[in-house]
Design an enzyme around this catalytic site. Structure first.
Site, PDB file in Angstrom:
ATOM      1  N   HIS A  50      38.969  90.699  49.251  1.00 17.04           N
ATOM      2  CA  HIS A  50      40.590  90.857  49.534  1.00 17.04           C
ATOM      3  C   HIS A  50      40.981  91.899  50.701  1.00 17.04           C
ATOM      4  O   HIS A  50      39.939  92.730  51.108  1.00 17.04           O
ATOM      5  CB  HIS A  50      41.417  90.736  48.489  1.00 17.04           C
ATOM      6  CG  HIS A  50      41.729  92.322  47.934  1.00 17.04           C
ATOM      7  ND1 HIS A  50      42.810  92.851  47.587  1.00 17.04           N
ATOM      8  CD2 HIS A  50      40.724  93.207  47.781  1.00 17.04           C
ATOM      9  CE1 HIS A  50      42.498  94.097  46.937  1.00 17.04           C
ATOM     10  NE2 HIS A  50      41.061  94.445  47.214  1.00 17.04           N
TER      11      HIS A  50
ATOM     12  N   CYS B  90      42.254  99.806  52.713  1.00 23.43           N
ATOM     13  CA  CYS B  90      42.118  98.808  51.978  1.00 23.43           C
ATOM     14  C   CYS B  90      42.615  97.677  52.644  1.00 23.43           C
ATOM     15  O   CYS B  90      42.341  96.695  52.424  1.00 23.43           O
ATOM     16  CB  CYS B  90      42.818  98.736  50.695  1.00 23.43           C
ATOM     17  SG  CYS B  90      42.267  99.870  49.326  1.00 23.43           S
TER      18      CYS B  90
ATOM     19  N   HIS C 260      37.256  93.540  51.960  1.00 23.30           N
ATOM     20  CA  HIS C 260      36.281  94.258  51.262  1.00 23.30           C
ATOM     21  C   HIS C 260      36.262  93.407  50.000  1.00 23.30           C
ATOM     22  O   HIS C 260      37.186  92.594  49.899  1.00 23.30           O
ATOM     23  CB  HIS C 260      36.387  95.511  50.955  1.00 23.30           C
ATOM     24  CG  HIS C 260      37.857  95.888  50.434  1.00 23.30           C
ATOM     25  ND1 HIS C 260      38.993  95.781  50.893  1.00 23.30           N
ATOM     26  CD2 HIS C 260      38.102  96.383  48.971  1.00 23.30           C
ATOM     27  CE1 HIS C 260      39.956  96.286  49.827  1.00 23.30           C
ATOM     28  NE2 HIS C 260      39.521  96.479  48.822  1.00 23.30           N
TER      29      HIS C 260
ATOM     30  N   HIS D 130      35.531  93.257  45.359  1.00 21.91           N
ATOM     31  CA  HIS D 130      35.339  94.049  44.000  1.00 21.91           C
ATOM     32  C   HIS D 130      34.621  93.299  42.993  1.00 21.91           C
ATOM     33  O   HIS D 130      34.743  92.013  43.092  1.00 21.91           O
ATOM     34  CB  HIS D 130      36.633  94.279  43.677  1.00 21.91           C
ATOM     35  CG  HIS D 130      37.431  95.473  44.379  1.00 21.91           C
ATOM     36  ND1 HIS D 130      37.532  96.607  44.540  1.00 21.91           N
ATOM     37  CD2 HIS D 130      38.664  95.042  45.469  1.00 21.91           C
ATOM     38  CE1 HIS D 130      38.172  97.155  45.012  1.00 21.91           C
ATOM     39  NE2 HIS D 130      39.087  96.444  45.886  1.00 21.91           N
TER      40      HIS D 130
ATOM     41  N   HIS E  40      34.186  84.429  43.407  1.00 24.04           N
ATOM     42  CA  HIS E  40      33.556  84.226  44.719  1.00 24.04           C
ATOM     43  C   HIS E  40      34.424  83.620  45.666  1.00 24.04           C
ATOM     44  O   HIS E  40      34.061  82.700  46.262  1.00 24.04           O
ATOM     45  CB  HIS E  40      32.172  83.553  44.512  1.00 24.04           C
ATOM     46  CG  HIS E  40      31.091  84.537  43.964  1.00 24.04           C
ATOM     47  ND1 HIS E  40      31.481  84.794  42.617  1.00 24.04           N
ATOM     48  CD2 HIS E  40      30.038  84.979  44.572  1.00 24.04           C
ATOM     49  CE1 HIS E  40      30.169  85.426  42.485  1.00 24.04           C
ATOM     50  NE2 HIS E  40      29.321  85.967  43.522  1.00 24.04           N
TER      51      HIS E  40
ATOM     52  N   GLU F 106      39.750  97.039  38.865  1.00 26.41           N
ATOM     53  CA  GLU F 106      39.301  96.897  40.414  1.00 26.41           C
ATOM     54  C   GLU F 106      37.801  97.626  40.323  1.00 26.41           C
ATOM     55  O   GLU F 106      36.987  97.132  41.240  1.00 26.41           O
ATOM     56  CB  GLU F 106      40.139  97.607  41.067  1.00 26.41           C
ATOM     57  CG  GLU F 106      40.554  96.878  42.447  1.00 26.41           C
ATOM     58  CD  GLU F 106      41.472  97.432  43.184  1.00 26.41           C
ATOM     59  OE1 GLU F 106      42.375  96.752  43.923  1.00 26.41           O
ATOM     60  OE2 GLU F 106      41.542  98.655  43.621  1.00 26.41           O
TER      61      GLU F 106
END
Length: 161
Positions: free
Chosen positions: A21, A29, A33, A35, A72, A147
């Site tokens: 996201h 952010c 990237h 998580h 994913h 996260e």
């Protein structure tokens, strides 16, 4: 009657997902990237006639179904005023000075305005509440979304008011 608490820790129960996201306009952010998210559930209430607040098996199955939808994927907030999203055979996203094009099957459009851990925890709580008919002895439900370890957003709701 006493109020009791049960918890499902997604780390130990395998209720996790990996996703990408970005948060438009954020200094760090704002870059695409990913998580490895871990989901947690807390329920509070009285024991029912079966001696349980609620069966862990049913709860874990529902939570696993929810995370499998998100796993994913590239998570996009379809209600963001900072994004322009065009859906066709691909998904084109424009924000600030950036333009992304993703394969349709790789993206999950979420009914939120931001893909922050806080908004996603609230969204997952709403998904859980729409999928499970909680018995009247369950007074409170709370979802935690890691996260990363040590960085968890929590969303909770009183039930049966």
């Amino acid at each position: 009657m006493e109020t009791m608490r049960i918890e499902i820790d997604g780390e130990y129960s395998g209720i996790k997902f990996s996703a990408s996201h970005f948060i438009p306009g954020h200094s760090k952010c704002g870059r695409l990237h990913g998580h490895s998210y871990i989901l947690h559930l807390v329920l509070c209430g009285e024991k029912g006639n079966n001696g349980m607040i609620m069966d862990f098996v049913d709860l874990k199955k529902c939570l696993r179904d929810i995370v499998s939808e998100l796993d994913h994927r590239i998570l996009l907030p379809k209600n963001s005023p900072e994004l322009s999203i065009n859906v066709g055979s691909e998904i084109e996203v424009k924000t600030c000075t950036k333009r992304y094009v993703f394969p349709l099957e790789d993206v999950m459009l979420l009914d939120i305005s931001q893909t922050s851990a806080e908004e996603m925890a609230e969204m997952i709580l709403n998904m859980l509440l729409s999928k499970i008919d909680f018995p009247s002895n369950v007074e409170y439900a709370e979802i935690g979304l890691d996260e990363e370890r040590g960085q968890t957003a929590w969303a909770g709701r009183r039930l049966h008011q």
